[in-house]
Design a protein around this motif. Structure first.
Motif, PDB file in Angstrom:
ATOM      1  N   HIS A 171       0.850  -1.199   0.000  1.00 58.35           N
ATOM      2  CA  HIS A 171       0.000   0.000   0.000  1.00 58.35           C
ATOM      3  C   HIS A 171       0.879   1.240   0.000  1.00 58.35           C
ATOM      4  O   HIS A 171       2.072   1.177   0.267  1.00 58.35           O
ATOM      5  CB  HIS A 171      -0.913   0.005   1.240  1.00 58.35           C
ATOM      6  CG  HIS A 171      -0.166   0.146   2.538  1.00 58.35           C
ATOM      7  ND1 HIS A 171       0.393  -0.929   3.183  1.00 58.35           N
ATOM      8  CD2 HIS A 171       0.136   1.219   3.295  1.00 58.35           C
ATOM      9  CE1 HIS A 171       0.995  -0.521   4.288  1.00 58.35           C
ATOM     10  NE2 HIS A 171       0.865   0.799   4.375  1.00 58.35           N
ATOM     11  N   ASP A 224       0.957   5.132   1.818  1.00 58.38           N
ATOM     12  CA  ASP A 224       0.340   5.920   2.879  1.00 58.38           C
ATOM     13  C   ASP A 224      -0.027   7.266   2.257  1.00 58.38           C
ATOM     14  O   ASP A 224       0.836   8.127   2.093  1.00 58.38           O
ATOM     15  CB  ASP A 224       1.316   6.113   4.039  1.00 58.38           C
ATOM     16  CG  ASP A 224       1.537   4.833   4.824  1.00 58.38           C
ATOM     17  OD1 ASP A 224       1.097   3.764   4.371  1.00 58.38           O
ATOM     18  OD2 ASP A 224       2.155   4.901   5.891  1.00 58.38           O
ATOM     19  N   HIS A 251       4.598  -0.196   0.088  1.00 57.38           N
ATOM     20  CA  HIS A 251       5.277  -1.006   1.100  1.00 57.38           C
ATOM     21  C   HIS A 251       4.253  -1.927   1.758  1.00 57.38           C
ATOM     22  O   HIS A 251       3.045  -1.711   1.633  1.00 57.38           O
ATOM     23  CB  HIS A 251       5.956  -0.101   2.136  1.00 57.38           C
ATOM     24  CG  HIS A 251       5.001   0.835   2.799  1.00 57.38           C
ATOM     25  ND1 HIS A 251       4.607   2.016   2.215  1.00 57.38           N
ATOM     26  CD2 HIS A 251       4.308   0.739   3.960  1.00 57.38           C
ATOM     27  CE1 HIS A 251       3.732   2.615   2.986  1.00 57.38           C
ATOM     28  NE2 HIS A 251       3.514   1.853   4.066  1.00 57.38           N
ATOM     29  N   ARG A 270       2.632   9.929  12.275  1.00 57.05           N
ATOM     30  CA  ARG A 270       2.408  10.710  11.051  1.00 57.05           C
ATOM     31  C   ARG A 270       1.955  12.122  11.371  1.00 57.05           C
ATOM     32  O   ARG A 270       1.417  12.388  12.438  1.00 57.05           O
ATOM     33  CB  ARG A 270       1.277  10.077  10.217  1.00 57.05           C
ATOM     34  CG  ARG A 270       1.532   8.674   9.747  1.00 57.05           C
ATOM     35  CD  ARG A 270       0.596   7.680  10.405  1.00 57.05           C
ATOM     36  NE  ARG A 270       0.924   6.307  10.019  1.00 57.05           N
ATOM     37  CZ  ARG A 270       0.437   5.707   8.943  1.00 57.05           C
ATOM     38  NH1 ARG A 270      -0.425   6.326   8.176  1.00 57.05           N
ATOM     39  NH2 ARG A 270       0.803   4.478   8.633  1.00 57.05           N
TER      40      ARG A 270
END
Ligand code: MD6
Ligand code: FE
Length: 213
Positions: free
Chosen positions: A131, A133, A187, A210
Motif C-alpha cells: 500500500h 500511505d 510497502h 504521522r
C-alpha cells in the motif's frame, strides 16, 4: 543542553534516498512505550477493521493522537474520534512525540511534529499487503515507524505498484523513517512468522507516527 533520548548509534540502513532504518534506536524506551500502550489500549482497544472492499484486516489496529487512521466500508480516513467509543482517541504520549522527532532528525527531517500514531498488532500469520500511505493531508512530513516484538519482513517497493519490492527484516526496537522522495513508496509486511519474543510473546507491534491533518 538536552540529553539524547537514544543510545549512541549512528547506524543507518538506507532504504532509499530519503528512507532508512535506524536499528535498535527505540530499545532504551521499550518499557516506557509498552506502559503507555497499556493506557492507550485500555481506552481504545485494538480491533480488526474492514477495508472498503469488505476484507477484514489481519492486523488489529488502534490509534492515539489528535487524529486516528480508520477504515470501514465507506473508505480509509483519519478521524478525531474512535468509532468504537465515540470519544477522542487517547492523547499522544510526550515520549512518542520526542522519539519520533528525534528519529526523524537522525534521518534528516527537522521539526517533525506528529499528530497521529497508528498502532498495529500482528499475530502469527497476520501481514499487510502493499500500500501507499496517502490519506495524510500533505506529504511534506515523514513517517516514523517503530517495530516491537517478533521480527517482520518489510517490503519496500517503488512509486508504482508494479515495482518489485525489496525486503528488510524489522526487529524489536528498530525505527524506520520515510519521507521526501520516498514518502509515497508502496510497502507492506509479509505474514508474521510464528515465534516467541522474550518481551512481547507471540506478536509484533508497529507504531507509525504521522502528520495527518
Ligand atoms: C508495519 N507499516 O510495519 C506497517 N507505513 O507494520 C507501515 O505500513 C508503514 O512501517 C509507512 C511508513 C513506515 C511503515
Ligand atoms: Fe504504511
Amino acid at each position: 543542553m538536552q540529553a539524547d533520548l537514544f543510545a549512541d548509534s549512528d547506524t543507518r540502513i538506507p532504504l532509499g534516498p530519503q528512507a532508512c532504518v535506524l536499528p535498535g534506536l527505540a530499545l532504551p524506551h521499550v518499557d516506557a512505550i509498552l506502559a503507555a500502550l497499556q493506557d492507550i489500549e485500555a481506552l481504545a482497544p485494538p480491533r480488526h477493521m474492514t477495508t472498503p472492499g469488505g476484507f477484514r484486516m489481519s492486523a488489529a489496529i488502534t490509534n492515539c493522537g489528535r487524529l486516528g487512521w480508520t477504515t470501514d466500508r465507506r473508505g480509509y480516513r483519519y478521524r478525531p474520534e474512535d468509532p468504537l467509543s465515540g470519544q477522542p482517541w487517547p492523547g499522544m504520549p510526550a515520549l512518542f512525540m520526542q522519539l519520533a522527532a528525534e528519529a526523524a532528525a537522525h534521518a534528516g527531517f527537522a521539526d517533525f511534529q506528529p499528530d497521529a500514531c497508528l498502532i498495529n498488532h500482528y499475530a502469527p500469520g497476520a501481514g499487510m499487503s502493499l500500500h501507499q500511505d496517502s490519506n495524510e493531508r500533505d506529504f511534506d512530513a515523514p513517517i516514523v515507524s517503530i517495530s516491537l516484538g517478533l521480527p517482520a519482513t518489510f517490503l519496500f517497493g517503488g512509486l508504482q505498484r508494479n515495482v518489485r519490492p525489496g525486503r528488510i527484516l524489522l526487529q524489536h526496537g528498530d525505527v524506520a523513517v520515510w519521507g521526501g522522495a520516498d514518502r509515497l513508496r508502496f510497502h507492506g509486511v509479509l505474514p508474521l512468522a510464528d515465534g516467541l519474543h522474550p518481551r512481547l510473546g507471540r506478536q509484533r507491534i508497529n507504531l507509525t507516527l504521522r502528520r495527518a491533518g
